[in-house]
Design a protein around this motif. Sequence first.
Motif, PDB file in Angstrom:
ATOM      1  N   PHE A   6       0.886  -1.053   0.041  1.00 57.02           N
ATOM      2  CA  PHE A   6      -0.132  -0.055   0.064  1.00 57.02           C
ATOM      3  C   PHE A   6       0.953   1.279   0.065  1.00 57.02           C
ATOM      4  N   PHE A   7       0.558   2.053  -1.020  1.00 61.38           N
ATOM      5  CA  PHE A   7       1.319   3.479  -0.894  1.00 61.38           C
ATOM      6  C   PHE A   7       0.337   4.571  -1.197  1.00 61.38           C
ATOM      7  N   ASN A   8       0.500   5.755  -0.883  1.00 59.73           N
ATOM      8  CA  ASN A   8       0.158   7.052  -1.256  1.00 59.73           C
ATOM      9  C   ASN A   8       0.506   7.528  -2.686  1.00 59.73           C
ATOM     10  N   LEU A   9      -0.175   7.501  -3.531  1.00 59.94           N
ATOM     11  CA  LEU A   9       0.125   7.971  -4.868  1.00 59.94           C
ATOM     12  C   LEU A   9       1.043   9.184  -4.929  1.00 59.94           C
ATOM     13  N   GLY A  10       0.677   9.945  -3.887  1.00 60.56           N
ATOM     14  CA  GLY A  10       1.418  11.257  -3.743  1.00 60.56           C
ATOM     15  C   GLY A  10       3.153  11.070  -3.563  1.00 60.56           C
ATOM     16  N   ASN A  11       3.551   9.881  -3.053  1.00 55.78           N
ATOM     17  CA  ASN A  11       4.711   9.601  -2.617  1.00 55.78           C
ATOM     18  C   ASN A  11       5.513   8.725  -4.078  1.00 55.78           C
ATOM     19  N   ALA A  12       4.771   8.889  -5.395  1.00 52.70           N
ATOM     20  CA  ALA A  12       5.408   7.886  -6.501  1.00 52.70           C
ATOM     21  C   ALA A  12       6.746   8.885  -6.808  1.00 52.70           C
ATOM     22  N   ALA A  14       7.984   7.917 -10.109  1.00 49.19           N
ATOM     23  CA  ALA A  14       7.944   7.946 -11.629  1.00 49.19           C
ATOM     24  C   ALA A  14       6.717   6.903 -11.737  1.00 49.19           C
ATOM     25  N   ALA A  15       6.017   6.931 -12.885  1.00 48.24           N
ATOM     26  CA  ALA A  15       4.950   6.347 -13.629  1.00 48.24           C
ATOM     27  C   ALA A  15       5.252   6.091 -15.212  1.00 48.24           C
ATOM     28  N   LYS A  16       5.269   4.946 -15.729  1.00 49.49           N
ATOM     29  CA  LYS A  16       5.480   4.813 -17.060  1.00 49.49           C
ATOM     30  C   LYS A  16       4.727   3.612 -17.307  1.00 49.49           C
ATOM     31  N   ARG A  17       4.204   3.404 -18.749  1.00 46.94           N
ATOM     32  CA  ARG A  17       3.723   2.362 -19.423  1.00 46.94           C
ATOM     33  C   ARG A  17       4.732   1.228 -19.890  1.00 46.94           C
ATOM     34  N   ASP A  18       5.743   1.722 -20.277  1.00 48.75           N
ATOM     35  CA  ASP A  18       6.871   0.718 -20.647  1.00 48.75           C
ATOM     36  C   ASP A  18       7.797   0.445 -19.568  1.00 48.75           C
ATOM     37  N   PRO A  19       7.877  -0.924 -19.229  1.00 49.25           N
ATOM     38  CA  PRO A  19       8.520  -1.358 -18.034  1.00 49.25           C
ATOM     39  C   PRO A  19      10.006  -1.151 -18.249  1.00 49.25           C
ATOM     40  N   LYS A  24      14.902   1.836 -16.304  1.00 48.75           N
ATOM     41  CA  LYS A  24      16.139   2.762 -16.407  1.00 48.75           C
ATOM     42  C   LYS A  24      15.858   4.113 -15.516  1.00 48.75           C
ATOM     43  N   GLU A  25      14.625   4.461 -15.343  1.00 51.40           N
ATOM     44  CA  GLU A  25      14.385   5.631 -14.262  1.00 51.40           C
ATOM     45  C   GLU A  25      15.014   5.123 -13.141  1.00 51.40           C
ATOM     46  N   ALA A  26      14.560   3.922 -12.676  1.00 51.71           N
ATOM     47  CA  ALA A  26      14.798   3.572 -11.265  1.00 51.71           C
ATOM     48  C   ALA A  26      16.273   3.398 -11.167  1.00 51.71           C
ATOM     49  N   LEU A  50       2.905   1.179 -14.667  1.00 52.38           N
ATOM     50  CA  LEU A  50       3.837   0.889 -13.849  1.00 52.38           C
ATOM     51  C   LEU A  50       4.213   1.917 -12.938  1.00 52.38           C
ATOM     52  N   ILE A  51       4.253   1.855 -11.476  1.00 51.90           N
ATOM     53  CA  ILE A  51       4.549   2.999 -10.588  1.00 51.90           C
ATOM     54  C   ILE A  51       6.022   2.836  -9.998  1.00 51.90           C
ATOM     55  N   LEU A  52       6.693   3.702  -9.697  1.00 50.98           N
ATOM     56  CA  LEU A  52       8.065   3.448  -8.910  1.00 50.98           C
ATOM     57  C   LEU A  52       7.967   4.031  -7.582  1.00 50.98           C
ATOM     58  N   PHE A  53       8.285   3.451  -6.446  1.00 47.83           N
ATOM     59  CA  PHE A  53       8.072   3.838  -5.406  1.00 47.83           C
ATOM     60  C   PHE A  53       9.378   3.505  -4.507  1.00 47.83           C
ATOM     61  N   ASP A  54       9.688   4.160  -3.571  1.00 44.46           N
ATOM     62  CA  ASP A  54      10.767   4.038  -2.394  1.00 44.46           C
ATOM     63  C   ASP A  54      10.076   3.081  -1.491  1.00 44.46           C
ATOM     64  N   LEU A  55      10.702   1.813  -1.306  1.00 45.15           N
ATOM     65  CA  LEU A  55       9.851   0.641  -0.401  1.00 45.15           C
ATOM     66  C   LEU A  55       9.814   1.557   0.994  1.00 45.15           C
ATOM     67  N   ALA A  56      10.655   2.511   1.447  1.00 50.22           N
ATOM     68  CA  ALA A  56      10.374   2.975   2.764  1.00 50.22           C
ATOM     69  C   ALA A  56       9.023   3.573   2.876  1.00 50.22           C
ATOM     70  N   ASP A  57       8.469   4.159   1.594  1.00 47.71           N
ATOM     71  CA  ASP A  57       7.489   4.865   1.892  1.00 47.71           C
ATOM     72  C   ASP A  57       5.987   3.918   1.975  1.00 47.71           C
ATOM     73  N   GLN A  58       6.130   2.613   1.945  1.00 54.69           N
ATOM     74  CA  GLN A  58       4.813   1.816   1.976  1.00 54.69           C
ATOM     75  C   GLN A  58       4.272   2.187   3.510  1.00 54.69           C
ATOM     76  N   GLU A  59       3.049   2.149   3.434  1.00 56.45           N
ATOM     77  CA  GLU A  59       2.127   2.450   4.439  1.00 56.45           C
ATOM     78  C   GLU A  59       0.883   1.343   4.674  1.00 56.45           C
ATOM     79  N   GLU A  60       0.262   1.345   5.898  1.00 52.26           N
ATOM     80  CA  GLU A  60      -0.612   0.620   6.231  1.00 52.26           C
ATOM     81  C   GLU A  60      -1.965   0.873   5.454  1.00 52.26           C
TER      82      GLU A  60
END
Length: 75
Positions: A6-12, A14-19, A24-26, A50-60
């Motif tokens: 679970f993530f808050n989208l505000g913490n994303a 990057a987001a791209k359709r091409d994996p 590369k962005e990651a 697909l969306i890139l997050f920092d795993l530390a931003d994971q929430e309940e």
Amino acid sequence: MEETVFFNLGNAIAAKRDPKELIKEAQIVKDKRDPRGKLVIVEGDGDEPLILFDLADQEEPSENTEAFKVKKIIE
């Protein structure tokens, strides 16, 4: 292995359709961040990118978070 996180989208980061483009962005983001941190590529339901997050931003789970399925963890 399928895991829901679970993530808050505000913490994303990057987001791209091409994996490949998102990986590369990651790598670029990873090179600029704390080497001990982990990044995670997730996918939502339906036709979302697909969306890139920092795993530390994971929430309940809450009203402010959305469920995503883990596609790849970048260490």
